[in-house]
Design an enzyme around this catalytic site. Sequence first.
Site, PDB file in Angstrom:
ATOM      1  N   CYS A   1       0.827  -1.207   0.000  1.00  0.00           N
ATOM      2  CA  CYS A   1       0.000   0.000   0.000  1.00  0.00           C
ATOM      3  C   CYS A   1       0.871   1.270   0.000  1.00  0.00           C
ATOM      4  O   CYS A   1       1.417   1.621  -1.036  1.00  0.00           O
ATOM      5  CB  CYS A   1      -0.998  -0.029   1.149  1.00  0.00           C
TER       6      CYS A   1
ATOM      7  N   HIS B   1      -3.553  -4.884   0.305  1.00  0.00           N
ATOM      8  CA  HIS B   1      -2.900  -5.437   1.502  1.00  0.00           C
ATOM      9  C   HIS B   1      -2.944  -6.960   1.463  1.00  0.00           C
ATOM     10  O   HIS B   1      -3.870  -7.564   2.010  1.00  0.00           O
ATOM     11  CB  HIS B   1      -3.609  -4.944   2.764  1.00  0.00           C
TER      12      HIS B   1
ATOM     13  N   GLU C   1      -1.404  -8.976   3.138  1.00  0.00           N
ATOM     14  CA  GLU C   1      -1.236  -9.569   4.480  1.00  0.00           C
ATOM     15  C   GLU C   1      -2.555 -10.008   5.107  1.00  0.00           C
ATOM     16  O   GLU C   1      -2.560 -10.840   6.017  1.00  0.00           O
ATOM     17  CB  GLU C   1      -0.510  -8.589   5.417  1.00  0.00           C
TER      18      GLU C   1
HETATM   19  N1  GLN Z   1      -2.019   6.677   2.797  1.00  0.00           N
HETATM   20  C1  GLN Z   1      -2.168   5.946   1.577  1.00  0.00           C
HETATM   21  C2  GLN Z   1      -3.539   6.114   0.965  1.00  0.00           C
HETATM   22  O1  GLN Z   1      -4.472   6.484   1.651  1.00  0.00           O
HETATM   23  C3  GLN Z   1      -1.847   4.484   1.790  1.00  0.00           C
HETATM   24  C4  GLN Z   1      -2.826   3.809   2.694  1.00  0.00           C
HETATM   25  C5  GLN Z   1      -2.304   2.512   3.285  1.00  0.00           C
HETATM   26  O2  GLN Z   1      -1.110   2.259   3.308  1.00  0.00           O
HETATM   27  N2  GLN Z   1      -3.187   1.713   3.812  1.00  0.00           N
HETATM   28  O3  GLN Z   1      -3.720   5.884  -0.200  1.00  0.00           O
END
Ligand code: GLN
Length: 541
Positions: free
Chosen positions: A386, A515, A517
């Site tokens: 992410c 994600h 994970e």
């Molecule tokens: N801050 C970034 C976004 O909102 C990544 C979010 C995250 O890592 N979950 O796109």
Amino acid sequence: MPKFIFVVGGVMSGVGKGTSTASIGKLLESKGYHVTAVKIDPYVNVDAGTMNPIEHGEVFVTDDGDETDQDIGSYERYLDTTIYKDNYMTTGRVYQTVIERERALGYNGRCVQVVPHIPEEVIRRLQNAAKKAKADIVMVEVGGTVGEYENILFMEAARMMKLKRPKDVLFILVSYLPIPGRLGEMKTKPTQHAARTLNSVGVQADFLVARSERAIDEARKRKMSVFCNMAPEDIISSPDVESVYRVPMIYDEQKVAEKILKKFGLRVKKNTLSNWKKWADSITTLDRPVNIAVIGKYFETGDYILSDVYFSVIESLKHASWANGRKPVLTWLNSEEYERDPKKVRELSKYDGVVVPGGFGSRGVEGKITAIRYVREQNIPYFGLCYGMQLAVIEFARNVLGIADAHTAEVNPKTSNPIIHIMPGQEKNIASNRYGGTMRLGAYPCVLTRGTKVAKAYGVKEISERHRHRYEVNNDYRQQLEGAGLLIAGLSPDKRLVEIVELKDHPFFVGTQFHPEFKTRPMKPHPLFNAFIAAAIKARE
Ligand code: GLN
């Protein structure tokens, strides 16, 4: 009629109530019952998405886009199942439903009261979760510890259920028995008080899980039996263990499932724990290490370092390491250190692989970018999740494409090169302060690019993964990025959203907008974590 097992905590938090809940669920499942698990989070927040992760831990995202407690992740991993929104509730969520129902005249003009209407809504939600999952048995973990003001209405709901269906409801108190170093003796008093406090809200525990550094001895079991008002054999010893995945076996040795089923008037239908046992035994014998660094910022609270924020990332790394026949050795590094002293980044050459997990905001971002540059140039396997993907694209734009002010609009909304920009529709949310539950959340499909490392790792053409973000790769820069060797390895089916990037000439340099994970399983590690660990081992050799 499904059965309900309420798991409540005594003495203090952090003693493994989530693990106990998941382990007992796992054990009951291995005896032939279909089990689901519900988490009650007593906070007034409507979901975990708005809670500071340093205080509350990881925000676990479900397929249907709920932002929940990390325990939901444990249930998915132990029970090897998908858990949905219905299985998570907070005080805020319960009140919100009751208030909305009242506004819609759903109570037909009656006076709506905290009791019974709030507990009734809790019960409705529990029954709904049982029905949706078609469960025989529902594990219900009540957050916090007994005696707290916050969970009293949930305890009231549980008491009302027990009153109505005494044969279908059980209570397990998971409590802590300290062994103060200076005394060297296991003390039972705090737990006696916890059992009494539970009595004071009208609940008698059926079982006590005695969490401690060591196993509880017979003398203390007998004593606790009297003070906590239960048979000695219903006191379950639960000492600290090297791997939490051994807990179901420790409970099985004490016939916990048999005892629970007996109280419910049910019988053992099967015995299928042997695969799990074989696996849990095998991982403890691994001794060749794989050294992985996780670079984050949510580690420090006061004088202590906590890694709960990255719980699923850590589990994913463990599962994949074990599947590769290695013992995972994980190190937490604070990216802000590389801002104070950029040369310090050289320490990363000690590690077989480096992960930059998800995150928000500007703190520590430049340090992460410095780290990503180093591992890209030094051919150290890298996995960005992410934010870790977005920052990898920024790093590539700055240092390979030469776009010096490349940035994410999240940190610098005025940059002339927003390589990462806000997703369509998200500006409105931010402008009107609609932050709760408005990110791009939950499962979305992604089409993989043929011939890439990730396509090979997954072994399929299309995947589904979970998301939680507001920003995305800016398509205006796609051609330039691709031209310089950054592969777009995965796209949304409409080809509009970059979901995975990968570097061509690198042992492993992969970033995912999603994600991964959240979908790892103990015996079935996530394919990308698996490939990352395999690459890390290979690169070192
Ligand atoms: N801050 C970034 C976004 O909102 C990544 C979010 C995250 O890592 N979950 O796109």
